[in-house]
Design a protein around this motif. Sequence first.
Motif: not given
Length: 95
Positions: A5-10, A47-50
Amino acid sequence: MSVGFIAYHYPAPEHVEEFVGRCHRVRAVLLPQPGFLRAEVWVTPEGDAVVTTGEFDSQQAFEGAFAAVVRDAADEVVFDEREVRPRLVHTLLSR
């Protein structure tokens, strides 16, 4: 075939480090799960997404590991006002 999986968190800027900690706590739940291969936590240079990534040796391992996350770390994966936009999550299959 491995599953990933790859997940983009904001998270909001003031919650980035807290969110990184939450991701590491989820990783700690994944570590002992059968078929777990790896998980990483990344932050964009701005620094806008983990961004989190993970890999499991099978679909069964992937499903079992995330059942453990729901059971043991549900508070860490809940979407709430600390995130400024919805997550983007992709499941991946090796070929």
